[in-house]
Design a protein around this motif. Structure first.
Motif, PDB file in Angstrom:
ATOM      1  N   LYS A 139       0.824  -1.211   0.000  1.00 57.14           N
ATOM      2  CA  LYS A 139       0.000   0.000   0.000  1.00 57.14           C
ATOM      3  C   LYS A 139       0.855   1.257   0.000  1.00 57.14           C
ATOM      4  O   LYS A 139       0.471   2.292  -0.538  1.00 57.14           O
ATOM      5  CB  LYS A 139      -0.915  -0.001   1.222  1.00 57.14           C
ATOM      6  CG  LYS A 139      -1.978  -1.085   1.202  1.00 57.14           C
ATOM      7  CD  LYS A 139      -2.840  -1.023   2.453  1.00 57.14           C
ATOM      8  CE  LYS A 139      -3.890  -2.119   2.448  1.00 57.14           C
ATOM      9  NZ  LYS A 139      -4.721  -2.100   3.690  1.00 57.14           N
ATOM     10  N   ASN A 140       2.015   1.170   0.644  1.00 56.43           N
ATOM     11  CA  ASN A 140       2.921   2.318   0.692  1.00 56.43           C
ATOM     12  C   ASN A 140       4.353   1.813   0.836  1.00 56.43           C
ATOM     13  O   ASN A 140       4.576   0.610   1.039  1.00 56.43           O
ATOM     14  CB  ASN A 140       2.560   3.273   1.834  1.00 56.43           C
ATOM     15  CG  ASN A 140       2.472   2.550   3.164  1.00 56.43           C
ATOM     16  OD1 ASN A 140       3.457   1.971   3.630  1.00 56.43           O
ATOM     17  ND2 ASN A 140       1.293   2.566   3.777  1.00 56.43           N
ATOM     18  N   GLU A 141       5.306   2.727   0.752  1.00 58.58           N
ATOM     19  CA  GLU A 141       6.707   2.307   0.772  1.00 58.58           C
ATOM     20  C   GLU A 141       7.144   1.773   2.130  1.00 58.58           C
ATOM     21  O   GLU A 141       8.098   0.997   2.219  1.00 58.58           O
ATOM     22  CB  GLU A 141       7.621   3.443   0.322  1.00 58.58           C
ATOM     23  CG  GLU A 141       7.551   4.696   1.146  1.00 58.58           C
ATOM     24  CD  GLU A 141       8.422   5.809   0.549  1.00 58.58           C
ATOM     25  OE1 GLU A 141       9.666   5.636   0.512  1.00 58.58           O
ATOM     26  OE2 GLU A 141       7.863   6.829   0.119  1.00 58.58           O
ATOM     27  N   HIS A 142       6.442   2.171   3.205  1.00 59.18           N
ATOM     28  CA  HIS A 142       6.813   1.698   4.537  1.00 59.18           C
ATOM     29  C   HIS A 142       6.485   0.227   4.740  1.00 59.18           C
ATOM     30  O   HIS A 142       7.132  -0.463   5.514  1.00 59.18           O
ATOM     31  CB  HIS A 142       6.109   2.548   5.602  1.00 59.18           C
ATOM     32  CG  HIS A 142       6.400   4.002   5.503  1.00 59.18           C
ATOM     33  ND1 HIS A 142       7.662   4.524   5.740  1.00 59.18           N
ATOM     34  CD2 HIS A 142       5.609   5.052   5.152  1.00 59.18           C
ATOM     35  CE1 HIS A 142       7.633   5.833   5.558  1.00 59.18           C
ATOM     36  NE2 HIS A 142       6.404   6.180   5.205  1.00 59.18           N
ATOM     37  N   GLU A 143       5.481  -0.279   4.023  1.00 54.35           N
ATOM     38  CA  GLU A 143       5.092  -1.682   4.124  1.00 54.35           C
ATOM     39  C   GLU A 143       5.837  -2.563   3.124  1.00 54.35           C
ATOM     40  O   GLU A 143       5.725  -3.783   3.171  1.00 54.35           O
ATOM     41  CB  GLU A 143       3.588  -1.831   3.890  1.00 54.35           C
ATOM     42  CG  GLU A 143       2.719  -1.178   4.958  1.00 54.35           C
ATOM     43  CD  GLU A 143       1.236  -1.373   4.685  1.00 54.35           C
ATOM     44  OE1 GLU A 143       0.900  -2.069   3.701  1.00 54.35           O
ATOM     45  OE2 GLU A 143       0.423  -0.833   5.449  1.00 54.35           O
ATOM     46  N   ALA A 144       6.601  -1.938   2.235  1.00 53.90           N
ATOM     47  CA  ALA A 144       7.223  -2.682   1.134  1.00 53.90           C
ATOM     48  C   ALA A 144       8.515  -3.385   1.550  1.00 53.90           C
ATOM     49  O   ALA A 144       9.291  -2.868   2.356  1.00 53.90           O
ATOM     50  CB  ALA A 144       7.506  -1.742  -0.029  1.00 53.90           C
ATOM     51  N   ASP A 145       8.722  -4.574   0.992  1.00 52.77           N
ATOM     52  CA  ASP A 145      10.009  -5.265   1.137  1.00 52.77           C
ATOM     53  C   ASP A 145      11.011  -4.732   0.111  1.00 52.77           C
ATOM     54  O   ASP A 145      12.209  -4.682   0.375  1.00 52.77           O
ATOM     55  CB  ASP A 145       9.826  -6.780   0.925  1.00 52.77           C
ATOM     56  CG  ASP A 145       8.858  -7.394   1.914  1.00 52.77           C
ATOM     57  OD1 ASP A 145       9.078  -7.216   3.129  1.00 52.77           O
ATOM     58  OD2 ASP A 145       7.881  -8.035   1.482  1.00 52.77           O
ATOM     59  N   LYS A 146      10.499  -4.338  -1.049  1.00 54.23           N
ATOM     60  CA  LYS A 146      11.346  -3.778  -2.106  1.00 54.23           C
ATOM     61  C   LYS A 146      10.701  -2.510  -2.648  1.00 54.23           C
ATOM     62  O   LYS A 146       9.492  -2.479  -2.909  1.00 54.23           O
ATOM     63  CB  LYS A 146      11.518  -4.778  -3.258  1.00 54.23           C
ATOM     64  CG  LYS A 146      12.443  -5.937  -2.958  1.00 54.23           C
ATOM     65  CD  LYS A 146      13.905  -5.566  -3.169  1.00 54.23           C
ATOM     66  CE  LYS A 146      14.838  -6.649  -2.625  1.00 54.23           C
ATOM     67  NZ  LYS A 146      14.661  -7.947  -3.221  1.00 54.23           N
ATOM     68  N   ILE A 147      11.500  -1.483  -2.789  1.00 48.88           N
ATOM     69  CA  ILE A 147      11.037  -0.236  -3.399  1.00 48.88           C
ATOM     70  C   ILE A 147      11.787  -0.047  -4.713  1.00 48.88           C
ATOM     71  O   ILE A 147      13.027  -0.095  -4.739  1.00 48.88           O
ATOM     72  CB  ILE A 147      11.290   0.965  -2.471  1.00 48.88           C
ATOM     73  CG1 ILE A 147      10.509   0.813  -1.170  1.00 48.88           C
ATOM     74  CG2 ILE A 147      10.915   2.273  -3.165  1.00 48.88           C
ATOM     75  CD1 ILE A 147      10.856   1.859  -0.120  1.00 48.88           C
ATOM     76  N   ILE A 148      11.044   0.129  -5.780  1.00 42.65           N
ATOM     77  CA  ILE A 148      11.669   0.444  -7.071  1.00 42.65           C
ATOM     78  C   ILE A 148      11.524   1.943  -7.282  1.00 42.65           C
ATOM     79  O   ILE A 148      10.436   2.446  -7.586  1.00 42.65           O
ATOM     80  CB  ILE A 148      11.012  -0.334  -8.223  1.00 42.65           C
ATOM     81  CG1 ILE A 148      11.077  -1.836  -7.966  1.00 42.65           C
ATOM     82  CG2 ILE A 148      11.703   0.000  -9.550  1.00 42.65           C
ATOM     83  CD1 ILE A 148      10.355  -2.674  -9.009  1.00 42.65           C
ATOM     84  N   LEU A 149      12.626   2.652  -7.067  1.00 41.90           N
ATOM     85  CA  LEU A 149      12.620   4.104  -7.215  1.00 41.90           C
ATOM     86  C   LEU A 149      12.972   4.464  -8.653  1.00 41.90           C
ATOM     87  O   LEU A 149      13.977   3.994  -9.191  1.00 41.90           O
ATOM     88  CB  LEU A 149      13.623   4.747  -6.265  1.00 41.90           C
ATOM     89  CG  LEU A 149      13.858   6.253  -6.442  1.00 41.90           C
ATOM     90  CD1 LEU A 149      12.587   7.052  -6.128  1.00 41.90           C
ATOM     91  CD2 LEU A 149      15.009   6.738  -5.571  1.00 41.90           C
ATOM     92  N   SER A 150      12.142   5.295  -9.238  1.00 36.41           N
ATOM     93  CA  SER A 150      12.424   5.803 -10.584  1.00 36.41           C
ATOM     94  C   SER A 150      12.483   7.323 -10.514  1.00 36.41           C
ATOM     95  O   SER A 150      11.553   7.960 -10.016  1.00 36.41           O
ATOM     96  CB  SER A 150      11.337   5.372 -11.574  1.00 36.41           C
ATOM     97  OG  SER A 150      11.294   3.963 -11.667  1.00 36.41           O
ATOM     98  N   TYR A 151      13.577   7.874 -11.003  1.00 37.47           N
ATOM     99  CA  TYR A 151      13.723   9.333 -11.042  1.00 37.47           C
ATOM    100  C   TYR A 151      13.700   9.763 -12.498  1.00 37.47           C
ATOM    101  O   TYR A 151      14.500   9.275 -13.322  1.00 37.47           O
ATOM    102  CB  TYR A 151      15.027   9.762 -10.377  1.00 37.47           C
ATOM    103  CG  TYR A 151      15.224  11.268 -10.404  1.00 37.47           C
ATOM    104  CD1 TYR A 151      14.517  12.092  -9.535  1.00 37.47           C
ATOM    105  CD2 TYR A 151      16.072  11.867 -11.332  1.00 37.47           C
ATOM    106  CE1 TYR A 151      14.658  13.469  -9.572  1.00 37.47           C
ATOM    107  CE2 TYR A 151      16.223  13.249 -11.385  1.00 37.47           C
ATOM    108  CZ  TYR A 151      15.515  14.036 -10.497  1.00 37.47           C
ATOM    109  OH  TYR A 151      15.649  15.399 -10.544  1.00 37.47           O
TER     110      TYR A 151
END
Length: 377
Positions: A139-151
């Motif tokens: 649901k959000n980045e705090h609950e995520a095991d992996k974050i795919i950041l795109s800039y």
């Protein structure tokens, strides 16, 4: 498509990006890496370098940086960014992990889409393609095991494969103010590192009582030097002959007093002291600080009012294994000033002796720096 190094400056580096860029390039060149291309995006620096993994490890040890990332650089068209996010997700998301797609778009990017469009389409395709693995969106980045950041930059999109937290703070030397620091235990090393993180330039003195302490404190110096990005270091070294028969609390306090007295006699106005009111008696902290002020120098005390945060800071600097528990570090506040005064003559004698026998060496920090320093002593 290129693999590149992204460096995100800390909030404290907003007004000195050119200085930080120069420091990063010097650090990489110092470690014999080749930078073939640089680009300054609105929120990050982009480097094309011959060894990305080593460059990321090296760069995250510099101050003034919030995060470093290894990323794929693609044209910032909608289709290119989405397809690269999907390919990256399939590569890094493990079975049953929760993932979150985070998209940041530069104000200078000339694109006809918004971040949530990219995130929605990419997440939908990843859910479908990873269905058999049990991976699912968070649901959000705090609950995520992996974050795919795109800039999304001016002309390119950067999809991060790996992101590491860096040390933050100001770039090395930003204050353009030199301060005197003694390295004689792990708290003194942490204080020196905080001073560097605040933009000061340290003039370092290694104090030791025996060969074992010399080895430990030289290693602490190496830990500090790695985060300064300098080719050469001028280093003062002095021995203090403290008796092994002294009470441990008294011995620790005497060492701090001797260190402060030596620093007062060296040229320079600022003095960094590793004193905390939660570790030393308050009267001792106040008494030492007054000595510095009376000598018309400026006391800088990074640890003065910290408690549990000291352990957290030690962890950030990879020094937690060298830091004893706070219980073991603390000196009883019942340790009386009148008892300590009986040993003030010892402080005068030992500090004068240390000054007389002090050595100054110039060295390049490399694989053999440990032996170079010990051999010089």
């Amino acid at each position: 498509m290129n693999d590149v190094l992204l460096v995100f400056p800390s909030a404290f580096s907003a007004n000195c990006k050119n200085m930080l860029m120069s420091s990063i390039i010097k650090k990489l060149e110092l470690e014999r890496m080749t930078v073939t291309k640089t680009l300054c995006e609105e929120s990050c620096f982009v480097f094309k370098v011959n060894d990305l993994v080593e460059a990321a490890c090296s760069t995250k040890e510099l101050f003034g940086i919030d995060r470093v990332a290894i990323a794929k650089q693609v044209p910032n068209t909608f289709s290119q960014v989405v397809s690269t996010i999907i390919a990256t997700g399939k590569q890094i998301i493990l079975p049953k992990e929760k993932f979150f797609i985070k998209v940041q778009i530069s104000s200078k990017a000339k694109v006809n889409y918004v971040g949530r469009d990219i995130a929605f389409v990419s997440a939908g395709d990843l859910i479908e393609q990873l269905a058999s693995t049990g991976a699912r969106p968070a649901k959000n980045e705090h609950e995520a095991d992996k974050i795919i950041l795109s800039y999304i930059g001016k002309d390119y999109g950067y999809i991060c494969i790996q992101i590491d937290k860096a040390l933050g703070g100001m770039p090395f030397g930003y204050q353009n103010v030199r301060v005197l620091c003694s390295i004689h235990n792990v708290l003194s090393a942490i204080s020196s590192l905080i001073a560097i993180k605040s933009g000061f330039v340290p003039e370092l003195l290694i104090l030791y009582a025996n060969s074992e302490e010399l080895l430990q404190n030289v290693k602490l110096f190496g830990h500090i030097a790695d985060r300064m990005g300098l080719k050469r270091h001028n280093l003062r070294i002095a021995q203090i002959d403290l008796s092994d028969g002294l009470d441990q609390s008294l011995k620790v306090m005497l060492k701090e007093s001797i260190s402060a007295k030596i620093l007062l006699q060296l040229p320079g106005k600022g003095v960094v002291l590793p004193l905390s009111a939660t570790i030393y008696p308050a009267w001792f902290v106040e008494w030492t600080m007054k000595k510095i002020i009376l000598a018309k120098k400026t006391p800088w005390m990074p640890l003065m009012l910290l408690t549990d945060e000291i352990q957290q800071i030690a962890k950030v600097f990879d020094l937690e294994d060298k830091l004893l528990s706070i219980d073991n570090l603390s000196i009883s506040t019942l340790f009386e000033k009148k008892e300590y005064r009986k040993h003030l003559r010892k402080v005068d004698i030992l500090s004068k002796k240390a000054m007389k026998n002090m050595k100054t060496i110039s060295l390049k920090v490399g694989p053999n720096y440990l032996h170079d320093i010990i051999d010089a002593v």
